[in-house]
Scaffold this motif. Structure first.
Motif, PDB file in Angstrom:
ATOM      1  N   THR A  66      53.835  17.859  19.328  1.00  0.00           N
ATOM      2  CA  THR A  66      53.815  17.161  20.611  1.00  0.00           C
ATOM      3  C   THR A  66      53.562  18.132  21.752  1.00  0.00           C
ATOM      4  OG1 THR A  66      55.314  15.439  19.838  1.00  0.00           O
ATOM      5  CG2 THR A  66      55.221  15.804  22.209  1.00  0.00           C
ATOM      6  N   ARG A  67      54.192  19.309  21.691  1.00  0.00           N
ATOM      7  CA  ARG A  67      54.040  20.280  22.773  1.00  0.00           C
ATOM      8  C   ARG A  67      52.582  20.708  22.939  1.00  0.00           C
ATOM      9  NH1 ARG A  67      57.503  19.708  24.868  1.00  0.00           N
ATOM     10  NH2 ARG A  67      59.273  21.050  24.485  1.00  0.00           N
ATOM     11  N   GLU A  68      51.822  20.750  21.825  1.00  0.00           N
ATOM     12  CA  GLU A  68      50.408  21.104  21.932  1.00  0.00           C
ATOM     13  C   GLU A  68      49.638  20.060  22.743  1.00  0.00           C
ATOM     14  OE1 GLU A  68      49.109  23.877  21.087  1.00  0.00           O
ATOM     15  OE2 GLU A  68      50.730  24.720  19.871  1.00  0.00           O
ATOM     16  N   ILE A  69      49.969  18.780  22.544  1.00  0.00           N
ATOM     17  CA  ILE A  69      49.291  17.715  23.287  1.00  0.00           C
ATOM     18  C   ILE A  69      49.706  17.759  24.753  1.00  0.00           C
ATOM     19  CG2 ILE A  69      49.046  15.217  23.508  1.00  0.00           C
ATOM     20  CD1 ILE A  69      49.345  15.038  20.464  1.00  0.00           C
ATOM     21  N   GLU A  70      50.997  17.941  24.998  1.00  0.00           N
ATOM     22  CA  GLU A  70      51.468  18.058  26.376  1.00  0.00           C
ATOM     23  C   GLU A  70      50.809  19.232  27.084  1.00  0.00           C
ATOM     24  OE1 GLU A  70      55.990  16.331  25.533  1.00  0.00           O
ATOM     25  OE2 GLU A  70      55.562  18.494  25.450  1.00  0.00           O
ATOM     26  N   ASP A  71      50.659  20.336  26.370  1.00  0.00           N
ATOM     27  CA  ASP A  71      50.057  21.521  26.974  1.00  0.00           C
ATOM     28  C   ASP A  71      48.575  21.304  27.271  1.00  0.00           C
ATOM     29  OD1 ASP A  71      50.274  24.399  27.734  1.00  0.00           O
ATOM     30  OD2 ASP A  71      48.754  24.584  26.176  1.00  0.00           O
ATOM     31  N   ARG A  72      47.879  20.605  26.376  1.00  0.00           N
ATOM     32  CA  ARG A  72      46.475  20.287  26.644  1.00  0.00           C
ATOM     33  C   ARG A  72      46.362  19.441  27.911  1.00  0.00           C
ATOM     34  NH1 ARG A  72      41.682  17.941  22.766  1.00  0.00           N
ATOM     35  NH2 ARG A  72      41.965  19.995  21.841  1.00  0.00           N
ATOM     36  N   ALA A  73      47.251  18.452  28.041  1.00  0.00           N
ATOM     37  CA  ALA A  73      47.250  17.621  29.240  1.00  0.00           C
ATOM     38  C   ALA A  73      47.532  18.459  30.484  1.00  0.00           C
ATOM     39  CB  ALA A  73      48.288  16.508  29.102  1.00  0.00           C
ATOM     40  N   TRP A  74      48.484  19.379  30.381  1.00  0.00           N
ATOM     41  CA  TRP A  74      48.828  20.243  31.513  1.00  0.00           C
ATOM     42  C   TRP A  74      47.644  21.107  31.918  1.00  0.00           C
ATOM     43  CZ3 TRP A  74      51.904  21.383  35.408  1.00  0.00           C
ATOM     44  CH2 TRP A  74      51.944  22.689  35.890  1.00  0.00           C
ATOM     45  N   ARG A  75      46.967  21.699  30.930  1.00  0.00           N
ATOM     46  CA  ARG A  75      45.838  22.584  31.242  1.00  0.00           C
ATOM     47  C   ARG A  75      44.672  21.803  31.832  1.00  0.00           C
ATOM     48  NH1 ARG A  75      44.099  24.439  26.330  1.00  0.00           N
ATOM     49  NH2 ARG A  75      45.808  23.606  25.093  1.00  0.00           N
ATOM     50  N   HIS A  76      44.434  20.588  31.332  1.00  0.00           N
ATOM     51  CA  HIS A  76      43.341  19.777  31.862  1.00  0.00           C
ATOM     52  C   HIS A  76      43.702  19.215  33.239  1.00  0.00           C
ATOM     53  CE1 HIS A  76      39.587  17.566  31.442  1.00  0.00           C
ATOM     54  NE2 HIS A  76      40.214  16.490  31.911  1.00  0.00           N
ATOM     55  N   GLY A  77      44.928  18.722  33.368  1.00  0.00           N
ATOM     56  CA  GLY A  77      45.467  18.377  34.667  1.00  0.00           C
ATOM     57  C   GLY A  77      45.075  17.036  35.250  1.00  0.00           C
ATOM     58  N   ARG A  78      44.279  16.245  34.540  1.00  0.00           N
ATOM     59  CA  ARG A  78      43.848  14.945  35.056  1.00  0.00           C
ATOM     60  C   ARG A  78      43.827  13.939  33.911  1.00  0.00           C
ATOM     61  NH1 ARG A  78      40.428  18.636  36.432  1.00  0.00           N
ATOM     62  NH2 ARG A  78      38.808  17.860  35.032  1.00  0.00           N
ATOM     63  N   GLY A  79      44.088  12.670  34.250  1.00  0.00           N
ATOM     64  CA  GLY A  79      44.110  11.615  33.244  1.00  0.00           C
ATOM     65  C   GLY A  79      45.503  11.034  33.099  1.00  0.00           C
ATOM     66  N   GLU A  80      45.721  10.317  32.001  1.00  0.00           N
ATOM     67  CA  GLU A  80      46.999   9.663  31.735  1.00  0.00           C
ATOM     68  C   GLU A  80      47.692  10.318  30.546  1.00  0.00           C
ATOM     69  OE1 GLU A  80      46.695   5.418  31.269  1.00  0.00           O
ATOM     70  OE2 GLU A  80      45.052   5.285  32.707  1.00  0.00           O
ATOM     71  N   LEU A  81      48.984  10.520  30.683  1.00  0.00           N
ATOM     72  CA  LEU A  81      49.815  11.006  29.584  1.00  0.00           C
ATOM     73  C   LEU A  81      50.898   9.971  29.329  1.00  0.00           C
ATOM     74  CD1 LEU A  81      50.445  13.360  27.615  1.00  0.00           C
ATOM     75  CD2 LEU A  81      52.080  14.183  29.339  1.00  0.00           C
ATOM     76  N   HIS A  82      50.946   9.453  28.096  1.00  0.00           N
ATOM     77  CA  HIS A  82      51.919   8.442  27.696  1.00  0.00           C
ATOM     78  C   HIS A  82      52.785   9.028  26.580  1.00  0.00           C
ATOM     79  CE1 HIS A  82      49.853   5.003  29.767  1.00  0.00           C
ATOM     80  NE2 HIS A  82      48.838   5.845  29.674  1.00  0.00           N
ATOM     81  N   ALA A  83      54.100   9.022  26.763  1.00  0.00           N
ATOM     82  CA  ALA A  83      54.994   9.643  25.780  1.00  0.00           C
ATOM     83  C   ALA A  83      56.168   8.731  25.479  1.00  0.00           C
ATOM     84  CB  ALA A  83      55.496  10.991  26.290  1.00  0.00           C
ATOM     85  N   GLY A  84      56.382   8.467  24.190  1.00  0.00           N
ATOM     86  CA  GLY A  84      57.490   7.643  23.743  1.00  0.00           C
ATOM     87  C   GLY A  84      58.602   8.492  23.176  1.00  0.00           C
ATOM     88  N   PHE A  85      59.813   8.329  23.686  1.00  0.00           N
ATOM     89  CA  PHE A  85      60.944   9.184  23.325  1.00  0.00           C
ATOM     90  C   PHE A  85      61.980   8.475  22.457  1.00  0.00           C
ATOM     91  CE2 PHE A  85      59.067  11.262  26.920  1.00  0.00           C
ATOM     92  CZ  PHE A  85      59.235  12.607  26.661  1.00  0.00           C
ATOM     93  N   GLN A  86      61.765   7.213  22.145  1.00  0.00           N
ATOM     94  CA  GLN A  86      62.699   6.393  21.378  1.00  0.00           C
ATOM     95  C   GLN A  86      63.977   6.090  22.152  1.00  0.00           C
ATOM     96  OE1 GLN A  86      62.473   8.982  17.622  1.00  0.00           O
ATOM     97  NE2 GLN A  86      62.604   6.913  16.812  1.00  0.00           N
ATOM     98  N   ARG A  87      64.687   7.148  22.569  1.00  0.00           N
ATOM     99  CA  ARG A  87      65.966   6.967  23.242  1.00  0.00           C
ATOM    100  C   ARG A  87      66.003   7.773  24.546  1.00  0.00           C
ATOM    101  NH1 ARG A  87      66.568   6.899  17.738  1.00  0.00           N
ATOM    102  NH2 ARG A  87      66.329   9.158  17.593  1.00  0.00           N
ATOM    103  N   PRO A  88      66.743   7.327  25.549  1.00  0.00           N
ATOM    104  CA  PRO A  88      66.785   8.051  26.818  1.00  0.00           C
ATOM    105  C   PRO A  88      67.320   9.473  26.681  1.00  0.00           C
ATOM    106  CG  PRO A  88      68.422   6.275  26.789  1.00  0.00           C
ATOM    107  CD  PRO A  88      67.529   6.071  25.613  1.00  0.00           C
ATOM    108  N   GLU A  89      68.196   9.706  25.699  1.00  0.00           N
ATOM    109  CA  GLU A  89      68.739  11.056  25.523  1.00  0.00           C
ATOM    110  C   GLU A  89      67.644  12.059  25.171  1.00  0.00           C
ATOM    111  OE1 GLU A  89      71.795   7.972  24.789  1.00  0.00           O
ATOM    112  OE2 GLU A  89      69.799   8.363  23.935  1.00  0.00           O
ATOM    113  N   ALA A  90      66.633  11.605  24.427  1.00  0.00           N
ATOM    114  CA  ALA A  90      65.534  12.495  24.053  1.00  0.00           C
ATOM    115  C   ALA A  90      64.716  12.884  25.275  1.00  0.00           C
ATOM    116  CB  ALA A  90      64.650  11.830  22.999  1.00  0.00           C
ATOM    117  N   LEU A  91      64.489  11.942  26.180  1.00  0.00           N
ATOM    118  CA  LEU A  91      63.786  12.270  27.416  1.00  0.00           C
ATOM    119  C   LEU A  91      64.614  13.219  28.272  1.00  0.00           C
ATOM    120  CD1 LEU A  91      61.570  11.999  29.527  1.00  0.00           C
ATOM    121  CD2 LEU A  91      62.644   9.863  30.290  1.00  0.00           C
ATOM    122  N   ALA A  92      65.911  13.006  28.342  1.00  0.00           N
ATOM    123  CA  ALA A  92      66.771  13.891  29.132  1.00  0.00           C
ATOM    124  C   ALA A  92      66.659  15.336  28.652  1.00  0.00           C
ATOM    125  CB  ALA A  92      68.220  13.407  29.062  1.00  0.00           C
ATOM    126  N   ALA A  93      66.542  15.533  27.329  1.00  0.00           N
ATOM    127  CA  ALA A  93      66.427  16.878  26.778  1.00  0.00           C
ATOM    128  C   ALA A  93      65.102  17.536  27.142  1.00  0.00           C
ATOM    129  CB  ALA A  93      66.591  16.832  25.260  1.00  0.00           C
TER     130      ALA A  93
END
Length: 239
Positions: free
Chosen positions: A117-144
């Motif tokens: 997942t971090r590789e995809i997030e990093d690609r999005a960060w480096r490109h810097g434009r577009g939409e990023l959609h991320a599913g975390f299942q539970r709010p605790e996972a997003l908090a982390a």
């Protein structure tokens, strides 16, 4: 609506690939781990004293590429640096992920999925434009992962996060939250980057089969990524 997140995993019909491991000694558990993928695994012994091993990937008669053996080991045993939430990494797994795109895996642990997942997030960060959609299942996972998404939201990305449950923490500036109760969002881990340039598109989706054990795939197919994002928009953003 006939589409669902489960359909993306169940309906995948990618051609079987052949992974050949070249090394002086066969890694003790690599074949067992790769056997849980939709791949055939072969071993070709290198002479003693040879340089570090490598793996090749073929689909039928077509040679797709090769990566150092250590890249495969990193996927199954991610280092602390890859999982460092403060510092998105720059592509150590990307060549391997591209060779195995649209290849089903049956059993991945949470830390392995986080590394991919971090590789995809990093690609999005480096490109810097577009939409990023991320599913975390539970709010605790997003908090982390809050610090990662605070940083991503400071770019020009349109960032959307999804989970099953209630978000009781302070909102993340620049991040749009989508929630539900007792639906598909609690069963699937996913991240999809839909950029303004199709060649940069990528996504990962995995279903939790047992606690913290997942089966799914990642893809660099722009059409498949667009299909995933279209479903998310229809089912959880606009629906």
């Amino acid at each position: 609506m006939t589409e669902s997140l489960r359909a993306f995993v169940d309906d995948l019909s990618a051609g079987r690939r052949t992974v050949t491991v070249y090394a002086a000694d066969p890694p003790s558990d690599l074949a067992d781990r790769l056997s849980e993928w939709h791949v055939d695994v072969r071993f070709d012994r290198l002479p003693d004293g040879s340089a570090d091993g490598f793996v090749t990937v073929r689909q039928g008669d077509r040679f797709l590429g090769s990566v150092p053996l250590e890249a495969v080991a990193t996927l199954f045993e991610p280092t602390a640096g890859v999982l460092d939430a403060e510092t998105p990494q720059t592509g150590s797994l990307e060549p391997l992920l591209e060779l195995l795109d649209d290849t089903l895996f049956q059993s991945f642990e949470r830390r392995q999925l986080l590394a991919a997942t971090r590789e995809i997030e990093d690609r999005a960060w480096r490109h810097g434009r577009g939409e990023l959609h991320a599913g975390f299942q539970r709010p605790e996972a997003l908090a982390a992962q809050r610090s990662v998404y605070e940083r991503l939201a400071k770019s020009d990305l349109d960032v959307h996060v999804y989970f099953d449950g209630r978000w009781d923490a302070a909102p993340i500036p620049g991040v749009t939250e989508h929630t539900e109760s007792d639906g598909e969002l609690g069963r699937f881990w996913f991240v999809g980057f839909c950029p303004d340039t199709q060649s940069q598109a990528c996504a990962l989706i995995a279903r939790e089969r047992e606690p913290d054990t997942y089966g799914g795939f990642w893809t660099y197919d722009p059409d498949r990524v667009e299909r995933l994002v279209t479903h998310l928009r229809a089912a959880h953003v606009e629906g």
